[in-house]
Design an enzyme around this catalytic site. Structure first.
Site, PDB file in Angstrom:
ATOM      1  CE  LYS A  38       0.233 -48.615  94.740  1.00 12.80           C
ATOM      2  NZ  LYS A  38       1.047 -47.427  94.393  1.00 12.80           N
ATOM      3  CG  ASP A  40       5.311 -45.362  90.525  1.00 14.46           C
ATOM      4  OD1 ASP A  40       5.525 -45.621  91.724  1.00 14.46           O
ATOM      5  OD2 ASP A  40       6.173 -45.508  89.637  1.00 14.46           O
ATOM      6  CD  GLU A 175       2.783 -49.041  91.548  1.00 17.38           C
ATOM      7  OE1 GLU A 175       3.120 -49.832  92.452  1.00 17.38           O
ATOM      8  OE2 GLU A 175       2.627 -47.815  91.743  1.00 17.38           O
TER       9      GLU A 175
END
Length: 210
Positions: A38, A40, A175
């Site tokens: 994931k 950012d 993240e």
């Protein structure tokens, strides 16, 4: 007594409401799950229809002019029409996405630094792929991006051992991870088929606490 009816939100043509992962504290595991980093950044739905390219935010705002490198890469793809889901980012020299730099660049507009980590393919040459499984959409996305320009990069995935990937992501200051069911179609809105686990020490987690 008057009843209040919900307001109908009009979406721009070509926009698809994004699939939103469900937050969890543990990474799912097993052969039906794949795992991605994931990053950012800002969620984008990128649409091309003929020569027209539009970059939409997750709420349907048109930010095409704010990320010209992504726009140009979309225009050069060898397709007639396409809709790609991904995350717009700016990365530092170590490959870690920097949200503050991205936000500043998009606010100015015209910066060539933002690029797209593409992770889903929703439509291709007039074919709606949302009913296809993640695995089939992924194969098609890889083919579409084989000769993509610098403005679009494939967001890599891991087929197994999601917990180990999450630990590495945390160690790098990323993240977190998003795990996805490889046998499921694409669904707009909150979905249990996509599971996000956040790194509690990442800058994104600190922003959410402020």
């Amino acid at each position: 007594m008057f009843r209040r009816f919900p307001l109908t939100v009009r979406r721009p043509a070509g926009f698809v409401d994004p699939c939103v992962p469900t937050l969890a504290h543990t990474v799912p595991n097993g052969p039906l799950w794949v795992h991605e980093i994931k990053h950012d950044g800002y969620r984008f739905i990128c649409r091309r229809d003929g020569g027209r390219v539009q970059l939409f935010t997750r709420r349907g705002h048109d930010w095409t002019d704010r990320a010209p490198q992504i726009t140009e890469a979309m225009r050069l793809l060898p397709v007639t029409s396409v809709t790609i889901g991904g995350e717009a980012v700016i990365c530092d020299s170590s490959g870690i996405s920097d949200f503050d730099r991205l936000r500043a660049a998009l606010a100015r507009g015209g910066s060539r630094q933002p690029f797209l980590y593409a992770f889903d393919l929703l439509e291709l040459d007039g074919r709606d792929l949302r009913r296809s499984t993640w695995e089939d959409r992924r194969k098609a996305l890889i083919q579409v991006l084989r000769k993509a320009g610098d403005g679009i990069r494939l967001s890599e995935h891991m087929d197994d051992d999601g917990p180990t990937m999450f630990r590495h992501a945390c160690a790098m200051g990323l993240e977190g991870t998003v795990s996805k069911r490889r046998d499921r179609p694409y669904r707009s809105g909150r979905s249990p088929d996509w599971i996000k686990v956040k790194n509690p020490n990442a800058p994104a987690a600190m922003r959410n606490l402020e």
